[in-house]
Design a protein around this motif. Structure first.
Motif, PDB file in Angstrom:
ATOM      1  N   THR A 165       3.019  42.533  -5.757  1.00 43.13           N
ATOM      2  CA  THR A 165       4.337  41.897  -5.634  1.00 43.13           C
ATOM      3  C   THR A 165       4.375  40.920  -4.465  1.00 43.13           C
ATOM      4  OG1 THR A 165       5.198  43.648  -4.200  1.00 43.13           O
ATOM      5  CG2 THR A 165       5.573  43.896  -6.569  1.00 43.13           C
ATOM      6  N   LEU A 166       5.222  39.935  -4.612  1.00 41.53           N
ATOM      7  CA  LEU A 166       5.574  39.028  -3.534  1.00 41.53           C
ATOM      8  C   LEU A 166       7.088  39.010  -3.503  1.00 41.53           C
ATOM      9  CD1 LEU A 166       4.307  35.679  -2.410  1.00 41.53           C
ATOM     10  CD2 LEU A 166       6.657  35.812  -3.191  1.00 41.53           C
ATOM     11  N   GLU A 167       7.640  39.142  -2.315  1.00 43.60           N
ATOM     12  CA  GLU A 167       9.093  39.141  -2.145  1.00 43.60           C
ATOM     13  C   GLU A 167       9.433  38.214  -0.992  1.00 43.60           C
ATOM     14  OE1 GLU A 167      11.362  43.042  -2.708  1.00 43.60           O
ATOM     15  OE2 GLU A 167      11.510  42.646  -0.559  1.00 43.60           O
ATOM     16  N   ALA A 168      10.376  37.296  -1.210  1.00 44.55           N
ATOM     17  CA  ALA A 168      10.815  36.368  -0.170  1.00 44.55           C
ATOM     18  C   ALA A 168      12.286  36.623   0.123  1.00 44.55           C
ATOM     19  CB  ALA A 168      10.595  34.931  -0.604  1.00 44.55           C
ATOM     20  N   ARG A 169      12.592  36.796   1.398  1.00 44.41           N
ATOM     21  CA  ARG A 169      13.973  37.012   1.827  1.00 44.41           C
ATOM     22  C   ARG A 169      14.337  36.003   2.897  1.00 44.41           C
ATOM     23  NH1 ARG A 169      16.305  41.729   0.111  1.00 44.41           N
ATOM     24  NH2 ARG A 169      14.880  43.097  -1.024  1.00 44.41           N
ATOM     25  N   PHE A 170      15.506  35.397   2.734  1.00 42.35           N
ATOM     26  CA  PHE A 170      16.020  34.466   3.731  1.00 42.35           C
ATOM     27  C   PHE A 170      17.157  35.158   4.448  1.00 42.35           C
ATOM     28  CE2 PHE A 170      18.462  30.878   5.332  1.00 42.35           C
ATOM     29  CZ  PHE A 170      17.460  30.134   5.926  1.00 42.35           C
ATOM     30  N   ASP A 171      16.957  35.438   5.723  1.00 43.23           N
ATOM     31  CA  ASP A 171      17.916  36.217   6.528  1.00 43.23           C
ATOM     32  C   ASP A 171      18.341  37.498   5.810  1.00 43.23           C
ATOM     33  OD1 ASP A 171      17.780  34.619   8.735  1.00 43.23           O
ATOM     34  OD2 ASP A 171      19.675  33.584   8.366  1.00 43.23           O
ATOM     35  N   GLY A 172      17.368  38.184   5.226  1.00 46.68           N
ATOM     36  CA  GLY A 172      17.607  39.468   4.580  1.00 46.68           C
ATOM     37  C   GLY A 172      17.992  39.412   3.115  1.00 46.68           C
ATOM     38  N   PHE A 208      13.508  35.077  -3.763  1.00 54.23           N
ATOM     39  CA  PHE A 208      12.441  34.908  -4.744  1.00 54.23           C
ATOM     40  C   PHE A 208      11.627  36.193  -4.790  1.00 54.23           C
ATOM     41  CE2 PHE A 208       8.092  33.786  -5.970  1.00 54.23           C
ATOM     42  CZ  PHE A 208       8.324  33.077  -7.139  1.00 54.23           C
ATOM     43  N   ALA A 209      11.199  36.565  -6.011  1.00 57.79           N
ATOM     44  CA  ALA A 209      10.324  37.730  -6.171  1.00 57.79           C
ATOM     45  C   ALA A 209       9.385  37.466  -7.332  1.00 57.79           C
ATOM     46  CB  ALA A 209      11.136  38.999  -6.424  1.00 57.79           C
ATOM     47  N   ALA A 210       8.177  37.992  -7.231  1.00 59.77           N
ATOM     48  CA  ALA A 210       7.200  37.841  -8.303  1.00 59.77           C
ATOM     49  C   ALA A 210       6.403  39.126  -8.427  1.00 59.77           C
ATOM     50  CB  ALA A 210       6.262  36.677  -8.017  1.00 59.77           C
ATOM     51  N   VAL A 237      11.212  35.404   5.338  1.00 60.13           N
ATOM     52  CA  VAL A 237      10.152  36.403   5.445  1.00 60.13           C
ATOM     53  C   VAL A 237       9.561  36.609   4.055  1.00 60.13           C
ATOM     54  CG1 VAL A 237       9.571  38.785   6.036  1.00 60.13           C
ATOM     55  CG2 VAL A 237      11.304  37.556   7.368  1.00 60.13           C
ATOM     56  N   VAL A 238       8.244  36.437   3.944  1.00 56.55           N
ATOM     57  CA  VAL A 238       7.537  36.653   2.683  1.00 56.55           C
ATOM     58  C   VAL A 238       6.658  37.878   2.865  1.00 56.55           C
ATOM     59  CG1 VAL A 238       5.871  35.715   1.041  1.00 56.55           C
ATOM     60  CG2 VAL A 238       7.609  34.229   2.050  1.00 56.55           C
ATOM     61  N   ARG A 239       6.802  38.833   1.930  1.00 53.12           N
ATOM     62  CA  ARG A 239       6.022  40.074   1.974  1.00 53.12           C
ATOM     63  C   ARG A 239       5.200  40.207   0.700  1.00 53.12           C
ATOM     64  NH1 ARG A 239      10.726  41.798   4.610  1.00 53.12           N
ATOM     65  NH2 ARG A 239      10.265  42.689   6.659  1.00 53.12           N
ATOM     66  N   TRP A 240       3.928  40.518   0.896  1.00 59.63           N
ATOM     67  CA  TRP A 240       3.024  40.816  -0.203  1.00 59.63           C
ATOM     68  C   TRP A 240       2.739  42.313  -0.159  1.00 59.63           C
ATOM     69  CZ3 TRP A 240       2.380  36.626   3.025  1.00 59.63           C
ATOM     70  CH2 TRP A 240       2.254  35.371   2.444  1.00 59.63           C
ATOM     71  N   ALA A 241       2.630  42.962  -1.314  1.00 55.07           N
ATOM     72  CA  ALA A 241       2.273  44.383  -1.377  1.00 55.07           C
ATOM     73  C   ALA A 241       1.352  44.578  -2.568  1.00 55.07           C
ATOM     74  CB  ALA A 241       3.514  45.256  -1.528  1.00 55.07           C
ATOM     75  N   GLY A 242       0.461  45.563  -2.448  1.00 55.00           N
ATOM     76  CA  GLY A 242      -0.483  45.759  -3.525  1.00 55.00           C
ATOM     77  C   GLY A 242      -1.083  47.143  -3.566  1.00 55.00           C
ATOM     78  N   ALA A 253       3.066  40.636   5.758  1.00 55.72           N
ATOM     79  CA  ALA A 253       4.265  39.804   5.814  1.00 55.72           C
ATOM     80  C   ALA A 253       4.027  38.629   6.756  1.00 55.72           C
ATOM     81  CB  ALA A 253       5.470  40.610   6.279  1.00 55.72           C
ATOM     82  N   GLU A 254       4.640  37.514   6.425  1.00 55.36           N
ATOM     83  CA  GLU A 254       4.640  36.314   7.269  1.00 55.36           C
ATOM     84  C   GLU A 254       6.072  35.819   7.319  1.00 55.36           C
ATOM     85  OE1 GLU A 254       2.085  34.565   8.837  1.00 55.36           O
ATOM     86  OE2 GLU A 254       0.618  36.077   8.238  1.00 55.36           O
TER      87      GLU A 254
END
Length: 107
Positions: free
Chosen positions: A49-56, A60-62, A87-92, A99-100
């Protein structure tokens, strides 16, 4: 494990402007279907998964699957509501998580 990831976003943009966000992570994306030189299956190791949050807030999610190439690259657009932090978080598989973040200023 050392992780290389790139998160590219403009440092500033006009409030309400649509900006492109680009994210890349160095990861082998092993499907679990290939065999090593001795015939043993290589264990599956995917970024799931990739999840992007702007100020929480989720913007965007994939969900990624075995057909995604190694070192997955994704790009998406964001309408900048105000200054904030993306904040973009990758999980696998196998406990992989990274996260970056990047600050974007609204002008």
């Amino acid at each position: 494990m050392s992780v290389r990831a790139l998160l590219h976003a403009p440092a500033s943009a006009r409030r309400g402007e649509v900006v492109e966000i680009r994210a890349l992570i160095a990861h082998p994306m092993e499907t679990g279907h290939r065999r090593d030189s001795e015939g043993r299956l290589l264990p599956r190791d995917l970024v799931r998964t990739l999840e992007a949050r702007f100020d929480g807030e989720l913007v965007f999610a994939a969900e990624l699957h075995a057909a995604v190439a190694a070192n997955p690259y994704l790009a998406f657009h964001l309408r900048l509501p105000a200054s904030g932090t993306l904040v973009v978080r990758w999980a696998g598989d196998r406990g992989f998580a990274h996260a970056e973040s990047v600050r974007i200023e609204a002008t």
